[in-house]
Scaffold this active site. Structure first.
Site: not given
Length: 210
Positions: A122, A126
């Site tokens: 994750y 990003k």
């Protein structure tokens, strides 16, 4: 008066930001593409398509500012590829469309811990998204890195609800932050003088700047 592009308008942060933009007298028009139609609102143009990119390509009217509040989870997206499409590809496509339409300022919601070197999928995506936006050489780029977001989602995330009480107690950048405060930080940054090409607002600074 500014014309703005807002992607992610139906999400937790985006819905708060949309209301703030509607109430802002310096904003004349809001282009807010979504997959499902929004309720009719003053100043809002709401193109609807299943894939955001199909809406962005034909846009022709000039834009001054781009706000991107897109974001999901791997579980909600259904796969790693689907997550990357939302949290990387569509964010970058929003920025490309904004630059093509003349925007000089891009503001995007990222996440606390975003890094291309993160061991966590994750946060690594990003970080890659942030790097891609920085490589576009925006005159002004603002990256907001909130911790766990607090607020009522249209599609609840059980994991976030479970961890929210803990994250409310954590210090500094780990402490949970209200989605409306993230939207407020984006508004303040968008309509205040800026001197840095790239501004990163960490989670703890979101509420300090209220």
């Amino acid at each position: 008066m500014s014309r703005v592009l807002l992607t992610g308008a139906s999400g937790l942060v985006g819905s708060h930001l949309l209301r703030m933009l509607i109430a802002e007298p310096r904003v004349s028009e809001i282009i807010a593409p979504t997959r499902r139609a929004l309720s009719p609102m003053n100043k809002v143009i709401n193109p609807v398509e299943a894939d955001l990119t199909d809406v962005l390509r034909p846009l022709q009217q000039p834009i001054d500012i781009v706000f991107c509040c897109l974001g999901t989870t791997r579980k909600q997206a259904g796969s790693k590829a689907a997550f990357i499409h939302v949290d990387y590809t569509l964010v970058v496509d929003s920025a490309i469309a904004g630059q093509r339409l003349g925007a000089k300022h891009m503001l995007a919601v990222s996440a606390h811990g975003a890094s291309v070197n993160s061991p966590f999928f994750y946060h690594r995506v990003k970080g890659e998204m942030e790097r891609a936006l920085q490589q576009q050489s925006w005159p002004r780029l603002t990256l907001i890195r909130p911790s766990l977001l607090l607020g009522d989602r249209q599609q609840p995330r059980p994991g976030e609800a479970f961890f929210a009480p803990l994250f409310k107690l954590l210090p500094g950048n780990w402490r949970a932050v209200a989605a409306k405060d993230v939207a407020g930080a984006m508004m303040r940054e968008a309509f205040s003088p800026g001197h840095n090409n790239v501004t990163i607002i960490e989670s703890a600074a979101i509420t300090r700047s209220r």
